[in-house]
Design a protein around this motif. Structure first.
Motif, PDB file in Angstrom:
ATOM      1  N   GLU A   1       0.870  -1.181   0.000  1.00 32.10           N
ATOM      2  CA  GLU A   1       0.000   0.000   0.000  1.00 32.10           C
ATOM      3  C   GLU A   1       0.902   1.224   0.000  1.00 32.10           C
ATOM      4  O   GLU A   1       1.908   1.261   0.719  1.00 32.10           O
ATOM      5  CB  GLU A   1      -0.880   0.000   1.248  1.00 32.10           C
ATOM      6  N   ASN A   2       0.547   2.220  -0.810  1.00 30.22           N
ATOM      7  CA  ASN A   2       1.343   3.443  -0.827  1.00 30.22           C
ATOM      8  C   ASN A   2       0.688   4.518   0.041  1.00 30.22           C
ATOM      9  O   ASN A   2      -0.337   4.279   0.669  1.00 30.22           O
ATOM     10  CB  ASN A   2       1.588   3.924  -2.267  1.00 30.22           C
ATOM     11  N   GLU A   3       1.309   5.687   0.074  1.00 27.25           N
ATOM     12  CA  GLU A   3       0.833   6.782   0.932  1.00 27.25           C
ATOM     13  C   GLU A   3      -0.596   7.228   0.607  1.00 27.25           C
ATOM     14  O   GLU A   3      -1.295   7.749   1.472  1.00 27.25           O
ATOM     15  CB  GLU A   3       1.781   7.985   0.833  1.00 27.25           C
TER      16      GLU A   3
ATOM     17  N   VAL B   1      11.985  -3.888   1.899  1.00 29.31           N
ATOM     18  CA  VAL B   1      11.621  -2.975   0.808  1.00 29.31           C
ATOM     19  C   VAL B   1      11.015  -1.703   1.378  1.00 29.31           C
ATOM     20  O   VAL B   1      11.361  -0.587   0.967  1.00 29.31           O
ATOM     21  CB  VAL B   1      10.644  -3.660  -0.182  1.00 29.31           C
ATOM     22  N   ILE B   2      10.121  -1.852   2.349  1.00 32.75           N
ATOM     23  CA  ILE B   2       9.484  -0.676   2.955  1.00 32.75           C
ATOM     24  C   ILE B   2      10.495   0.152   3.744  1.00 32.75           C
ATOM     25  O   ILE B   2      10.574   1.371   3.597  1.00 32.75           O
ATOM     26  CB  ILE B   2       8.298  -1.099   3.845  1.00 32.75           C
ATOM     27  N   SER B   3      11.294  -0.511   4.576  1.00 34.46           N
ATOM     28  CA  SER B   3      12.225   0.227   5.441  1.00 34.46           C
ATOM     29  C   SER B   3      13.335   0.932   4.649  1.00 34.46           C
ATOM     30  O   SER B   3      13.773   2.013   5.017  1.00 34.46           O
ATOM     31  CB  SER B   3      12.823  -0.682   6.513  1.00 34.46           C
ATOM     32  N   GLN B   4      13.779   0.315   3.558  1.00 35.60           N
ATOM     33  CA  GLN B   4      14.843   0.911   2.744  1.00 35.60           C
ATOM     34  C   GLN B   4      14.298   1.891   1.701  1.00 35.60           C
ATOM     35  O   GLN B   4      15.071   2.536   1.007  1.00 35.60           O
ATOM     36  CB  GLN B   4      15.634  -0.188   2.024  1.00 35.60           C
ATOM     37  N   ASN B   5      12.961   1.948   1.581  1.00 36.80           N
ATOM     38  CA  ASN B   5      12.319   2.802   0.583  1.00 36.80           C
ATOM     39  C   ASN B   5      12.923   2.544  -0.793  1.00 36.80           C
ATOM     40  O   ASN B   5      13.290   3.468  -1.523  1.00 36.80           O
ATOM     41  CB  ASN B   5      12.440   4.270   0.982  1.00 36.80           C
ATOM     42  N   CYS B   6      13.028   1.242  -1.130  1.00 34.94           N
ATOM     43  CA  CYS B   6      13.670   0.800  -2.378  1.00 34.94           C
ATOM     44  C   CYS B   6      12.919   1.233  -3.632  1.00 34.94           C
ATOM     45  O   CYS B   6      13.523   1.535  -4.645  1.00 34.94           O
ATOM     46  CB  CYS B   6      13.783  -0.720  -2.407  1.00 34.94           C
ATOM     47  N   PHE B   7      11.600   1.189  -3.574  1.00 38.56           N
ATOM     48  CA  PHE B   7      10.778   1.482  -4.736  1.00 38.56           C
ATOM     49  C   PHE B   7       9.795   2.584  -4.392  1.00 38.56           C
ATOM     50  O   PHE B   7       9.307   2.667  -3.274  1.00 38.56           O
ATOM     51  CB  PHE B   7       9.987   0.241  -5.175  1.00 38.56           C
ATOM     52  N   GLY B   8       9.493   3.367  -5.382  1.00 40.57           N
ATOM     53  CA  GLY B   8       8.477   4.395  -5.199  1.00 40.57           C
ATOM     54  C   GLY B   8       7.269   4.072  -6.056  1.00 40.57           C
ATOM     55  O   GLY B   8       7.242   3.083  -6.776  1.00 40.57           O
ATOM     56  N   SER B   9       6.277   4.898  -5.950  1.00 38.88           N
ATOM     57  CA  SER B   9       5.105   4.750  -6.801  1.00 38.88           C
ATOM     58  C   SER B   9       4.554   6.141  -7.069  1.00 38.88           C
ATOM     59  O   SER B   9       4.927   7.100  -6.395  1.00 38.88           O
ATOM     60  CB  SER B   9       4.050   3.876  -6.126  1.00 38.88           C
ATOM     61  N   THR B  10       3.668   6.245  -8.017  1.00 32.34           N
ATOM     62  CA  THR B  10       3.094   7.551  -8.336  1.00 32.34           C
ATOM     63  C   THR B  10       2.259   8.085  -7.177  1.00 32.34           C
ATOM     64  O   THR B  10       2.019   9.283  -7.090  1.00 32.34           O
ATOM     65  CB  THR B  10       2.222   7.481  -9.604  1.00 32.34           C
ATOM     66  N   GLY B  11       1.856   7.200  -6.261  1.00 27.83           N
ATOM     67  CA  GLY B  11       1.073   7.609  -5.100  1.00 27.83           C
ATOM     68  C   GLY B  11       1.900   7.788  -3.852  1.00 27.83           C
ATOM     69  O   GLY B  11       1.368   7.798  -2.744  1.00 27.83           O
ATOM     70  N   GLY B  12       3.213   7.910  -4.015  1.00 27.98           N
ATOM     71  CA  GLY B  12       4.087   8.115  -2.863  1.00 27.98           C
ATOM     72  C   GLY B  12       4.798   6.853  -2.433  1.00 27.98           C
ATOM     73  O   GLY B  12       4.750   5.824  -3.097  1.00 27.98           O
TER      74      GLY B  12
ATOM     75  N   VAL C   1       4.075   2.119   2.219  1.00 25.68           N
ATOM     76  CA  VAL C   1       3.946   2.278   3.662  1.00 25.68           C
ATOM     77  C   VAL C   1       3.485   1.022   4.396  1.00 25.68           C
ATOM     78  O   VAL C   1       3.613   0.941   5.611  1.00 25.68           O
ATOM     79  CB  VAL C   1       2.993   3.451   4.015  1.00 25.68           C
ATOM     80  N   ALA C   2       2.934   0.042   3.664  1.00 25.42           N
ATOM     81  CA  ALA C   2       2.430  -1.165   4.332  1.00 25.42           C
ATOM     82  C   ALA C   2       2.393  -2.344   3.365  1.00 25.42           C
ATOM     83  O   ALA C   2       2.340  -2.162   2.149  1.00 25.42           O
ATOM     84  CB  ALA C   2       1.031  -0.914   4.888  1.00 25.42           C
ATOM     85  N   LYS C   3       2.403  -3.539   3.943  1.00 25.01           N
ATOM     86  CA  LYS C   3       2.254  -4.765   3.157  1.00 25.01           C
ATOM     87  C   LYS C   3       0.770  -5.100   3.077  1.00 25.01           C
ATOM     88  O   LYS C   3       0.050  -4.971   4.057  1.00 25.01           O
ATOM     89  CB  LYS C   3       2.970  -5.939   3.831  1.00 25.01           C
ATOM     90  N   LYS C   4       0.334  -5.509   1.897  1.00 25.17           N
ATOM     91  CA  LYS C   4      -1.060  -5.920   1.734  1.00 25.17           C
ATOM     92  C   LYS C   4      -1.169  -7.413   1.462  1.00 25.17           C
ATOM     93  O   LYS C   4      -2.193  -8.018   1.740  1.00 25.17           O
ATOM     94  CB  LYS C   4      -1.727  -5.150   0.593  1.00 25.17           C
TER      95      LYS C   4
END
Length: 74
Positions: free
Chosen positions: A9-11, A39-50, A53-56
Motif C-alpha cells: 500500500e502506498n501513501e 523494501v518498505i524500510s529501505q524505501n527501495c521502490f516508489g510509486s506515483t502515489g508516494g 507504507v504497508a504490506k497488503k
C-alpha cells in the motif's frame, strides 16, 4: 510460468504490485515477509502515489499456455 507478486500500500492508500519471475517454490512465508519489510524500510521502490507504507499481501501466480496446432507452418 510462475511469478511472485508482492502487494504493498502506498501513501495514497492504493495498491502497488511488484512482480518477480521464477520464484523459489514453495515460497518461504517468513523470507517473503522479511523481504517486504526490507523494501518498505529501505524505501527501495516508489510509486506515483508516494512511498510504500504497508504490506497488503503476497502470492504466487501461475500462468499456463497451451498452443493449439491449427496447421500453420512457422
Amino acid at each position: 510460468m510462475k511469478r511472485l507478486e508482492l502487494i504493498f500500500e502506498n501513501e495514497e492508500g492504493k495498491s502497488v504490485t511488484y512482480t518477480l519471475d521464477s520464484p523459489v517454490d514453495p515460497a518461504d512465508p517468513e523470507a517473503v515477509n522479511a523481504a517486504m519489510d526490507e523494501v518498505i524500510s529501505q524505501n527501495c521502490f516508489g510509486s506515483t502515489g508516494g512511498d510504500l507504507v504497508a504490506k497488503k499481501g503476497a502470492r504466487i501466480v501461475e500462468r499456463k499456455v497451451t498452443d493449439i496446432d491449427i496447421g500453420i507452418e512457422g
